[in-house]
Write a protein that holds these residues in place. Structure first.
Motif, PDB file in Angstrom:
ATOM      1  N   HIS A 106      50.451 -58.096  -3.657  1.00 61.09           N
ATOM      2  CA  HIS A 106      49.377 -58.017  -4.643  1.00 61.09           C
ATOM      3  C   HIS A 106      49.908 -57.884  -6.057  1.00 61.09           C
ATOM      4  N   THR A 107      49.020 -58.224  -6.984  1.00 62.42           N
ATOM      5  CA  THR A 107      49.255 -57.935  -8.394  1.00 62.42           C
ATOM      6  C   THR A 107      48.189 -56.925  -8.799  1.00 62.42           C
ATOM      7  N   PRO A 153      42.459 -66.707  -3.598  1.00 65.68           N
ATOM      8  CA  PRO A 153      42.494 -67.876  -2.714  1.00 65.68           C
ATOM      9  C   PRO A 153      43.913 -68.320  -2.342  1.00 65.68           C
ATOM     10  N   ALA A 154      44.935 -67.595  -2.789  1.00 62.77           N
ATOM     11  CA  ALA A 154      46.314 -67.999  -2.524  1.00 62.77           C
ATOM     12  C   ALA A 154      47.051 -66.962  -1.677  1.00 62.77           C
ATOM     13  N   GLY A 155      46.289 -66.199  -0.875  1.00 64.27           N
ATOM     14  CA  GLY A 155      46.922 -65.344   0.127  1.00 64.27           C
ATOM     15  C   GLY A 155      47.404 -63.998  -0.354  1.00 64.27           C
ATOM     16  N   ALA A 156      47.134 -63.638  -1.606  1.00 67.16           N
ATOM     17  CA  ALA A 156      47.561 -62.329  -2.115  1.00 67.16           C
ATOM     18  C   ALA A 156      46.314 -61.535  -2.510  1.00 67.16           C
ATOM     19  N   PHE A 157      46.503 -60.259  -2.754  1.00 65.25           N
ATOM     20  CA  PHE A 157      45.417 -59.415  -3.232  1.00 65.25           C
ATOM     21  C   PHE A 157      45.555 -59.222  -4.742  1.00 65.25           C
ATOM     22  N   ALA A 158      44.418 -59.075  -5.390  1.00 61.62           N
ATOM     23  CA  ALA A 158      44.390 -58.741  -6.819  1.00 61.62           C
ATOM     24  C   ALA A 158      43.706 -57.393  -6.938  1.00 61.62           C
ATOM     25  N   GLU A 159      44.352 -56.457  -7.591  1.00 68.10           N
ATOM     26  CA  GLU A 159      43.868 -55.080  -7.666  1.00 68.10           C
ATOM     27  C   GLU A 159      43.429 -54.757  -9.093  1.00 68.10           C
ATOM     28  N   ALA A 218      49.008 -64.209   5.768  1.00 66.08           N
ATOM     29  CA  ALA A 218      50.274 -64.728   6.288  1.00 66.08           C
ATOM     30  C   ALA A 218      50.881 -63.816   7.344  1.00 66.08           C
ATOM     31  N   MET A 219      50.452 -62.532   7.370  1.00 66.28           N
ATOM     32  CA  MET A 219      51.021 -61.600   8.341  1.00 66.28           C
ATOM     33  C   MET A 219      50.100 -61.375   9.535  1.00 66.28           C
ATOM     34  N   ARG A 220      48.937 -62.014   9.530  1.00 62.14           N
ATOM     35  CA  ARG A 220      48.024 -61.820  10.656  1.00 62.14           C
ATOM     36  C   ARG A 220      48.379 -62.809  11.757  1.00 62.14           C
ATOM     37  N   PRO A 221      48.264 -62.382  13.031  1.00 59.22           N
ATOM     38  CA  PRO A 221      48.591 -63.324  14.111  1.00 59.22           C
ATOM     39  C   PRO A 221      47.621 -64.493  14.094  1.00 59.22           C
TER      40      PRO A 221
END
Ligand SMILES: [Fe+2]
Length: 293
Positions: free
Chosen positions: A187-188, A233-239, A283-286
């Motif tokens: 995340h950022t 939408p690019a797989g990361a979290f925004a905080e 990306a880390m979820r099965p």
């Protein structure tokens, strides 16, 4: 000062997300905060990944010292005019360092000094003050932290869920490494003026997009910052975050943690309270097995 360059598969969707998040798009794919200037660059890519992490330093003497310290770790260093560049060997993340001005002090939080409180009634998005920290998942955080602590000269602030939280300013953390099975941007975190803006910003972002909601409103243990995490939408979290503790981080009483000494909960309170693993990137979820297998 920190800034980040990312490659993303869904460039238009990710640009639209960060415009709505409240960053100012100064040119296509480049985003500025109110106080920190251009701190996010989005490039088209075939994978969602960190292209470069940029860290500002105070002087060319600092750059020389950092270059020598990285080479002492056998990390190759590229030098160009006023810039050095090196790749953190565990995560493969490229880090560029150059001389940059320190950011101005944050404006004061909104205070209830008037009966009408008109500043609480907003119409547009919140405007984040600056990018506060970047959290990167990698396979061996203990090896990777040496690059930032002994090479770049950052200081260790805390350990939370096995990850070193490191700082170079008075903020509690600017770079976080989190244990993960692969390198990814976790995340950022974008500082806003107060907890009111955290709540307003988060609820505004999910109003028409409930799928963006990840976790919040809550308050972290380490650094005591209020938070609300959204999925980009690019797989990361925004905080969105705000901390009233950050100015203490350079004080003489700030502790020096070691791995395993940080027993703080990730959140001291949050909604929902104890959702199971709320911040696991896609990306880390099965993978979900298809029904016809
Ligand atoms: Fe964070």
């Amino acid at each position: 000062m920190i800034s980040l360059t990312r490659r993303v598969r869904d460039l238009d969707g990710t640009r639209a997300f960060y415009r709505e998040f409240g960053l100012a798009e100064t040119s296509p794919g480049t985003f500025a905060t109110r106080a920190g200037g251009e701190q996010l660059h989005l490039l088209p890519g075939t994978a969602d990944e960190v292209a470069e992490l940029h860290i500002g330093v105070d002087s060319t003497d600092d750059l020389r010292a950092i270059g020598a310290a990285l080479e002492a770790q056998d990390v190759p260093v590229e030098r160009a005019d006023g810039t050095i560049r090196a790749v953190e060997p565990v995560s493969g993340v490229a880090v560029r360092l150059s001389v940059a001005d320190r950011l101005p002090a944050d404006p004061a939080p909104s205070a209830p000094d008037r009966v009408e409180r008109t500043e609480l009634v907003r119409r547009g998005p919140v405007e984040p003050l600056r990018l506060g920290h970047v959290a990167i998942g990698c396979t061996d955080v203990e090896r990777a932290k040496a690059f930032f602590l002994d090479g770049v000269g950052m200081r260790l602030s805390d350990y939370v869920i096995g990850g070193p939280f490191m700082r170079f300013e008075t903020d509690h953390h600017n770079v976080v490494l989190l244990p993960a099975p692969m390198t990814l941007l976790h995340h950022t975190a974008w500082k806003v003026r107060d907890v009111d803006e955290v709540g307003y910003g988060g609820s505004r972002m999910i109003e028409r997009h409930p799928e963006r909601h990840a976790w919040g409103l809550g308050r972290h243990g380490a650094s005591a910052n209020y938070f609300w995490y959204l999925k980009d939408p690019a797989g990361a979290f925004a905080e969105y975050y705000h901390s009233d503790m950050d100015a203490l981080a350079d004080g003489p009483l700030f502790w020096d943690p070691a791995p395993g000494t940080g027993d703080l909960p990730v959140a001291v309170w949050a909604s929902p309270a104890l959702e199971e693993r709320p911040l696991v990137p896609e990306a880390m979820r099965p993978p979900i097995l298809s029904a016809d297998r």
